[in-house]
Design a protein around this motif. Structure first.
Motif, PDB file in Angstrom:
ATOM      1  N   THR A  29       1.070  -1.170  -0.113  1.00  0.00           N
ATOM      2  CA  THR A  29       0.032  -0.120   0.031  1.00  0.00           C
ATOM      3  C   THR A  29       1.072   1.093  -0.166  1.00  0.00           C
ATOM      4  O   THR A  29       1.957   1.138   0.273  1.00  0.00           O
ATOM      5  N   PHE A  30       0.146   2.343  -0.363  1.00  0.00           N
ATOM      6  CA  PHE A  30       0.910   3.494  -0.585  1.00  0.00           C
ATOM      7  C   PHE A  30       0.363   4.735   0.137  1.00  0.00           C
ATOM      8  O   PHE A  30       0.950   5.869   0.274  1.00  0.00           O
ATOM      9  N   SER A  31      -0.601   4.361   1.168  1.00  0.00           N
ATOM     10  CA  SER A  31      -1.017   5.437   1.855  1.00  0.00           C
ATOM     11  C   SER A  31      -1.705   4.721   3.118  1.00  0.00           C
ATOM     12  O   SER A  31      -2.265   3.615   2.943  1.00  0.00           O
ATOM     13  N   GLN A  32      -2.309   5.586   4.198  1.00  0.00           N
ATOM     14  CA  GLN A  32      -3.096   4.904   5.211  1.00  0.00           C
ATOM     15  C   GLN A  32      -4.432   4.339   4.513  1.00  0.00           C
ATOM     16  O   GLN A  32      -4.988   3.517   5.152  1.00  0.00           O
TER      17      GLN A  32
ATOM     18  N   THR B  94      -4.270   1.173   3.234  1.00  0.00           N
ATOM     19  CA  THR B  94      -4.273   0.085   4.323  1.00  0.00           C
ATOM     20  C   THR B  94      -5.502  -0.081   4.942  1.00  0.00           C
ATOM     21  O   THR B  94      -5.903  -1.270   5.169  1.00  0.00           O
TER      22      THR B  94
ATOM     23  N   ASP C 254       6.093  -2.912  13.520  1.00  0.00           N
ATOM     24  CA  ASP C 254       6.732  -1.577  14.241  1.00  0.00           C
ATOM     25  C   ASP C 254       5.618  -0.641  14.737  1.00  0.00           C
ATOM     26  O   ASP C 254       4.580  -0.506  13.893  1.00  0.00           O
ATOM     27  N   LEU C 255       5.917   0.243  15.541  1.00  0.00           N
ATOM     28  CA  LEU C 255       5.352   1.506  15.920  1.00  0.00           C
ATOM     29  C   LEU C 255       5.171   2.282  14.572  1.00  0.00           C
ATOM     30  O   LEU C 255       6.052   2.520  13.855  1.00  0.00           O
ATOM     31  N   GLY C 256       3.998   2.708  14.071  1.00  0.00           N
ATOM     32  CA  GLY C 256       3.551   3.552  12.963  1.00  0.00           C
ATOM     33  C   GLY C 256       3.499   2.575  11.802  1.00  0.00           C
ATOM     34  O   GLY C 256       3.453   3.195  10.633  1.00  0.00           O
ATOM     35  N   ALA C 257       3.757   1.311  11.832  1.00  0.00           N
ATOM     36  CA  ALA C 257       3.700   0.443  10.611  1.00  0.00           C
ATOM     37  C   ALA C 257       2.163   0.574  10.005  1.00  0.00           C
ATOM     38  O   ALA C 257       2.166   0.434   8.624  1.00  0.00           O
TER      39      ALA C 257
ATOM     40  N   LYS D  24      -0.833  -0.786  11.761  1.00  0.00           N
ATOM     41  CA  LYS D  24      -1.726  -1.936  12.327  1.00  0.00           C
ATOM     42  C   LYS D  24      -2.982  -1.487  12.707  1.00  0.00           C
ATOM     43  O   LYS D  24      -4.108  -2.011  12.627  1.00  0.00           O
TER      44      LYS D  24
ATOM     45  N   ALA E 265      -4.411   1.247  11.548  1.00  0.00           N
ATOM     46  CA  ALA E 265      -5.044   1.888  10.406  1.00  0.00           C
ATOM     47  C   ALA E 265      -5.858   0.452   9.587  1.00  0.00           C
ATOM     48  O   ALA E 265      -6.935   0.546   9.328  1.00  0.00           O
TER      49      ALA E 265
ATOM     50  N   GLU F 259      -3.069  -6.082  18.414  1.00  0.00           N
ATOM     51  CA  GLU F 259      -1.705  -5.336  17.949  1.00  0.00           C
ATOM     52  C   GLU F 259      -0.528  -5.936  18.943  1.00  0.00           C
ATOM     53  O   GLU F 259      -0.907  -6.054  20.179  1.00  0.00           O
TER      54      GLU F 259
ATOM     55  N   ASP G  81       5.892   6.281   2.367  1.00  0.00           N
ATOM     56  CA  ASP G  81       4.416   5.784   2.917  1.00  0.00           C
ATOM     57  C   ASP G  81       4.413   4.276   2.671  1.00  0.00           C
ATOM     58  O   ASP G  81       3.036   3.621   2.638  1.00  0.00           O
TER      59      ASP G  81
ATOM     60  N   ARG H 146       3.909   0.466   2.614  1.00  0.00           N
ATOM     61  CA  ARG H 146       3.806  -0.867   3.518  1.00  0.00           C
ATOM     62  C   ARG H 146       3.646  -1.987   2.819  1.00  0.00           C
ATOM     63  O   ARG H 146       2.783  -2.043   1.983  1.00  0.00           O
TER      64      ARG H 146
HETATM   65  P1  ADP Z   1       0.355   1.323  14.199  1.00  0.00           P
HETATM   66  O1  ADP Z   1      -0.731   0.981  14.980  1.00  0.00           O
HETATM   67  O2  ADP Z   1       1.225   0.028  13.625  1.00  0.00           O
HETATM   68  O3  ADP Z   1       1.666   1.944  15.231  1.00  0.00           O
HETATM   69  P2  ADP Z   1      -0.963   3.399  13.000  1.00  0.00           P
HETATM   70  O4  ADP Z   1      -1.829   2.670  12.175  1.00  0.00           O
HETATM   71  O5  ADP Z   1      -1.427   3.954  14.282  1.00  0.00           O
HETATM   72  O6  ADP Z   1       0.233   2.321  13.286  1.00  0.00           O
HETATM   73  O7  ADP Z   1      -0.150   4.590  12.162  1.00  0.00           O
HETATM   74  C1  ADP Z   1       0.351   4.549  11.015  1.00  0.00           C
HETATM   75  C2  ADP Z   1       0.964   5.688  10.523  1.00  0.00           C
HETATM   76  O8  ADP Z   1       1.597   5.566   9.424  1.00  0.00           O
HETATM   77  C3  ADP Z   1      -0.120   6.847  10.505  1.00  0.00           C
HETATM   78  O9  ADP Z   1       0.327   7.948  10.871  1.00  0.00           O
HETATM   79  C4  ADP Z   1      -0.406   6.923   8.976  1.00  0.00           C
HETATM   80  O10 ADP Z   1      -0.874   8.072   8.490  1.00  0.00           O
HETATM   81  C5  ADP Z   1       0.960   6.557   8.305  1.00  0.00           C
HETATM   82  N1  ADP Z   1       1.146   5.915   7.136  1.00  0.00           N
HETATM   83  C6  ADP Z   1       1.578   6.362   5.947  1.00  0.00           C
HETATM   84  N2  ADP Z   1       1.515   5.632   5.088  1.00  0.00           N
HETATM   85  C7  ADP Z   1       0.805   4.525   5.497  1.00  0.00           C
HETATM   86  C8  ADP Z   1       0.234   3.243   4.889  1.00  0.00           C
HETATM   87  N3  ADP Z   1       0.686   3.129   3.628  1.00  0.00           N
HETATM   88  N4  ADP Z   1      -0.234   2.652   5.370  1.00  0.00           N
HETATM   89  C9  ADP Z   1      -0.776   2.803   6.753  1.00  0.00           C
HETATM   90  N5  ADP Z   1      -0.249   3.834   7.466  1.00  0.00           N
HETATM   91  C10 ADP Z   1       0.454   4.680   6.597  1.00  0.00           C
END
Ligand code: ADP
Ligand code: MG
Length: 145
Positions: free
Chosen positions: A7-10, A13, A35-38, A40, A42, A107, A131, A133
């Motif tokens: 994927t290329f955006s939140q 995902t 990892d943090l910010g992966a 999950k 979303a 998670e 971005d 994933r």
């Molecule tokens: P996690 O629960 O794994 O810690 P989050 O879903 O809370 O992650 O946050 C993911 C972050 O990454 C958000 O800030 C989101 O905007 C950013 N992001 C950028 N690209 C993507 C993508 N392809 N898929 C999901 N999140 C993305």
């Protein structure tokens, strides 16, 4: 079966999560890794919206578990970031959700390997450049979505 998505955006995902949720049935356990910010949370947000629930799903980091009710089932969304032992896990109420009618998203399943069995569907999200994933879904049963 194993499937990998890029994927290329939140939003993308979330869309994969929504589409994935159509294959789930009560009793399913979805163990999430990454990892943090992966992405999950979303992914889970998309899945819960996919169940037709009109609520904004945020991270249960402080509550440890958030519960969502739908007509036919309940969904438990766990964040095990702070969980490190079986006793701590027990105190979250985790085992009460293994009732066959709940769907669990977990998670930080890395932290509770002793509680994730071979029946679980594993979703691993890795960060790529920017971005990007990579979402890998490993399921012991064939799931189509
Ligand atoms: P996690 O629960 O794994 O810690 P989050 O879903 O809370 O992650 O946050 C993911 C972050 O990454 C958000 O800030 C989101 O905007 C950013 N992001 C950028 N690209 C993507 C993508 N392809 N898929 C999901 N999140 C993305
Ligand atoms: Mg999260």
């Amino acid at each position: 079966m194993e499937r990998i998505f890029t994927t290329f955006s939140q939003l993308e995902t979330e869309e994969i999560g929504a589409s994935f949720s159509s294959a789930l049935i009560p009793g399913d356990i979805v163990a999430m890794y990454g990892d943090l910010g992966a992405g999950k949370t979303a992914f889970v947000r998309g899945a819960i919206q996919g169940f037709g629930m009109d609520t904004y799903v945020s991270s249960p980091t402080f509550s440890i578990v958030n519960e969502y009710l739908c007509p036919e089932c309940r969904v438990a969304h766990f964040d095990m970031y702070r969980i490190g032992s079986e006793e701590e896990l027990y105190n979250t109420g985790f085992y009460d959700y293994l009732d066959g009618r709940s769907i669990l998203f977990i998670e930080w399943s890395e932290n509770i390997p002793f509680a994730i069995d071979d029946e679980a569907i594993r979703v691993t999200i890795e960060k790529g450049e920017g971005d990007i994933r990579y979402i890998r879904i490993d399921s012991p049963r064939d799931i189509e979505f």
